[in-house]
Design a protein around this motif. Structure first.
Motif, short mmCIF file in Angstrom:
data_model
loop_
_atom_site.label_atom_id
_atom_site.label_comp_id
_atom_site.label_asym_id
_atom_site.label_seq_id
_atom_site.Cartn_x
_atom_site.Cartn_y
_atom_site.Cartn_z
N CYS A 1 1.13 -0.74 -0.03
CA CYS A 1 -0.07 0.30 0.47
C CYS A 1 0.66 0.78 -0.33
O CYS A 1 2.01 0.97 0.44
CB CYS A 1 -1.02 -0.02 0.87
N CYS B 1 -0.21 3.51 3.47
CA CYS B 1 -0.02 2.58 5.09
C CYS B 1 1.30 1.89 5.21
O CYS B 1 1.83 1.26 6.05
CB CYS B 1 -1.07 2.03 5.74
N CYS C 1 -6.03 -0.90 -0.23
CA CYS C 1 -5.69 -1.52 0.79
C CYS C 1 -7.47 -1.84 1.24
O CYS C 1 -7.80 -0.33 1.91
CB CYS C 1 -5.01 -0.34 1.17
N CYS D 1 -6.26 0.83 5.01
CA CYS D 1 -6.93 1.93 5.18
C CYS D 1 -7.39 2.82 3.84
O CYS D 1 -7.57 3.78 3.64
CB CYS D 1 -5.73 3.00 4.84
#
Ligand code: ZN
Length: 131
Positions: free
Chosen positions: A6, A9, A31, A34
């Motif tokens: 990702c 994050c 993701c 997040c």
């Protein structure tokens, strides 16, 4: 290429899972942690390298007996510098690339055949001999 990361994050996953989500109907699966953008965990041009992986690569280059550079022009640093490290530590260098590289003159062998032919042949030759 078998993993995803990702961009927001840093969560890592498998490409298999991401492609399964695409097959199930998600056009661009985000993701799951997040909602950020997932990309292949390969390194893209302009993207910073993971410092720990660079450190491990330097150590491996310094410790190896033979450095195999496959499918690379050996012109993009820091990765291209690993060949220098290996040579300075006394390793043999084998270059497998369709085009000439700056290191060809320092190589023990230069192989121009396609990687899908030369790499299996190298593996077969190495695994058929006792180490
Ligand atoms: Zn995320």
């Amino acid at each position: 290429m078998f993993g995803t990361v990702c961009l927001d994050c840093g969560t890592r996953g498998t490409m298999h899972d991401a492609l399964a989500r695409v097959a199930a109907g998600e056009e661009d699966p985000p993701c799951l942690d997040c909602g950020g953008i997932l990309k292949s965990s390969t390194v893209s041009f302009g993207q910073a390298l993971d410092e720990e992986i660079v450190r491990q690569s330097r150590r491996a280059a310094l410790d190896c007996d033979l450095f195999l550079a496959a499918g690379t022009s050996l012109t993009v640093h820091p990765a291209a510098g690993f060949a220098d490290l290996a040579l300075s530590a006394g390793a043999d260098l084998v270059v497998c690339n369709a085009e000439p590289t700056p290191y060809d003159g320092h190589a023990t062998a230069v192989l121009r055949e396609p990687l899908d032919e030369v790499l299996p042949a190298l593996v077969a030759a190495c695994t058929s001999r006792p180490i």
